[in-house]
Design a protein around this motif. Sequence first.
Motif, short mmCIF file in Angstrom:
data_model
loop_
_atom_site.label_atom_id
_atom_site.label_comp_id
_atom_site.label_asym_id
_atom_site.label_seq_id
_atom_site.Cartn_x
_atom_site.Cartn_y
_atom_site.Cartn_z
N SER A 391 -2.64 10.88 8.00
CA SER A 391 -2.26 12.27 8.20
C SER A 391 -3.01 12.86 9.38
O SER A 391 -3.90 12.22 9.98
CB SER A 391 -2.54 13.07 6.93
OG SER A 391 -3.94 13.06 6.63
N ALA A 392 -2.62 14.12 9.73
CA ALA A 392 -3.28 14.78 10.85
C ALA A 392 -4.75 15.05 10.57
O ALA A 392 -5.58 15.08 11.48
CB ALA A 392 -2.55 16.10 11.16
N ALA A 393 -5.05 15.21 9.28
CA ALA A 393 -6.46 15.44 8.92
C ALA A 393 -7.27 14.14 8.85
O ALA A 393 -8.46 14.17 8.56
CB ALA A 393 -6.54 16.16 7.58
N GLY A 394 -6.61 13.00 9.09
CA GLY A 394 -7.32 11.72 9.06
C GLY A 394 -7.33 11.07 7.70
O GLY A 394 -8.04 10.06 7.51
N LYS A 395 -6.53 11.59 6.77
CA LYS A 395 -6.49 11.01 5.43
C LYS A 395 -5.52 9.84 5.41
O LYS A 395 -4.40 9.93 5.92
CB LYS A 395 -6.07 12.07 4.41
CG LYS A 395 -6.11 11.57 2.98
CD LYS A 395 -5.73 12.67 2.01
CE LYS A 395 -5.76 12.17 0.57
NZ LYS A 395 -5.37 13.25 -0.39
N ILE A 396 -5.93 8.74 4.81
CA ILE A 396 -5.13 7.52 4.77
C ILE A 396 -4.44 7.41 3.42
O ILE A 396 -5.08 7.53 2.37
CB ILE A 396 -6.01 6.27 5.03
CG1 ILE A 396 -6.68 6.37 6.39
CG2 ILE A 396 -5.17 5.01 4.93
CD1 ILE A 396 -7.64 5.24 6.67
N THR A 397 -3.11 7.22 3.48
CA THR A 397 -2.32 7.04 2.26
C THR A 397 -1.43 5.82 2.42
O THR A 397 -1.09 5.41 3.55
CB THR A 397 -1.46 8.28 1.99
OG1 THR A 397 -0.60 8.52 3.12
CG2 THR A 397 -2.33 9.50 1.72
N TYR A 398 -1.05 5.22 1.29
CA TYR A 398 -0.19 4.04 1.28
C TYR A 398 1.07 4.39 0.48
O TYR A 398 0.98 4.85 -0.67
CB TYR A 398 -0.90 2.85 0.65
CG TYR A 398 -2.06 2.33 1.48
CD1 TYR A 398 -1.86 1.34 2.43
CD2 TYR A 398 -3.34 2.84 1.30
CE1 TYR A 398 -2.91 0.87 3.20
CE2 TYR A 398 -4.40 2.37 2.07
CZ TYR A 398 -4.17 1.38 3.01
OH TYR A 398 -5.21 0.92 3.77
N THR A 399 2.25 4.18 1.10
CA THR A 399 3.54 4.48 0.46
C THR A 399 4.36 3.20 0.37
O THR A 399 4.30 2.35 1.26
CB THR A 399 4.31 5.53 1.27
OG1 THR A 399 4.50 5.04 2.62
CG2 THR A 399 3.54 6.84 1.33
N PRO A 400 5.13 3.04 -0.71
CA PRO A 400 5.98 1.84 -0.83
C PRO A 400 7.06 1.82 0.25
O PRO A 400 7.46 2.84 0.81
CB PRO A 400 6.57 1.97 -2.23
CG PRO A 400 5.71 2.95 -2.94
CD PRO A 400 5.19 3.89 -1.91
#
Length: 544
Positions: A391-400
């Motif tokens: 994300s723009a805030a630098g948060k890392i997420t994983y989506t299927p």
Amino acid sequence: MAESSGQPLAIPVRRNFQFVAQQYVGLMLTVATLVAVLVAGYLWSQTPDYRVLYGNLSDRDGGAVIASLQQMNVPYKFADGGALMVPGNRVHEARVRLATQGLPKGGPVGFELMETQKFGTSQFAEQINYQRALEGELARTIQSMSAVQGARVHLALAKQSAFLREQPKPSASVLLNVSPGRTLDAAQVGAIVHLVSNSVPDLRASNVTIVDQNGNPLSSEQSNSARAALDPSQMKFRQDLEKIYSTRIEAILTPLTGPNNVRAQVTADLDFSETERAEEIYKPNGDPASAAVRSQQLSSALSSAAGGDGTGGVPGALSNQPAAAATAPITTPAAATGAANSANAANPGNSRKDSTVNYEVDKTVRHTRQEIGRIKRLAVAVVVNHRKQVSAAGKITYTPLKTAEITQITDLIKEVMAYDKDRGDTLSVMNSAFSVPEKEVIPEIPLWKHPDTIELAKTIGKNILIAGILLYIVLGVLRPLLKSYAAAAAAAPPPLAEFQATNNAQVAQLQSYEQQVTRAQEIARNDPKAVANVVKEWVAGNGK
């Protein structure tokens, strides 16, 4: 008077000489101790690094090698395991000099046995020596393998005879002493079998028996058949093929999923059977127009009917000419058939026509040889990680992944693996989040525990210890001793001054004694009675 005058003069000289001798003896002992310590420290620091000269020597070779080392003044010692060790800087020199003496002999004799043949040796003895030499050479060759520590070869060679119809075949037995912790695979055992069989005339590989030091057969038919079912080359070919497919799948999916986000495993079912097939196929003739005519024969005969006029034609040369080339069509047209029938009806005589046509046989010869390692079936399993998003805030997420993306990935994998449904191939693609393992923190080795640091510390400590001992001897022993000698020398009077003072006193005493003697002599001459009375009184009073 000469003795009384000489004795007081020798006393101070002897005393000064004893003092100087003590100083020199102490100084010499100190210097000798210092030199001994220096030599001991140098020898300790120059202790040779012993290295292995030969290992696993036999008792006979070991005794001969030790005797030669003693003659060469080369120090040696034995290490754990029976290895013979010499200083590292003399290993190569010792090996070369021992090799010139033929040491170590190591193992059985070879063809050098034939060089010592005696005159008048019988044919039987020559044959035995040749067999021994051949066995020794084979044993030496087998011992050159890294996994073989020792070998013995026994050959059973039958005597050739011209009176036997079937000559007996030779055989061989090999005893291997395998090195500890080492094993021989099927390829190495087969190499030894072929080496022995090809070195002896008419020796078959099936007549060679190999046994290890534990009595386990290595070349029996049962073990060969068991190893043939698990051929290492076939297993390696299968593993390489599976690795190639896995690498291809991961290489084509990495640009889409990113590095380390896809895992692929391939299982290949291969057919290693070797088959050959020869076929001959005969087909019936098809279209006569396209058939190939091999040969064709046509015959015709004409005769007059009974009761007829018998006219068969005009006699002469024309009627006696041979018939034209026969033509026999495969099928006779209907018009030609009708014309022939009308001609026969018009002609009252009988006619006969024979037609024979030979066609080429439709034959197909096929020779097929199936390739070894043919793929019978492929089973592929692929796991794809969830897509990483930042994300723009630098948060890392994983989506299927979406269904369309999984379908595209499946189609790509099918193209890469050459998917064949009729062959029975299977493909499974799974999208799941990868579990990231925790990084194992390997503790860094402290500097003081590093092997190089420990070795350097030992070397420095040795040198510091030697320097400390020398410094202690110089400052703690030699320097105080020299100071004590210097103080004693300063406190004692100079030998020359003491000698002069003593000499003057002795001279003065000597002069007064001589004067007294001269005075007594004069009194005795002038007044003998007084002298006699004095002597009488001395005698009466015991010289008092």
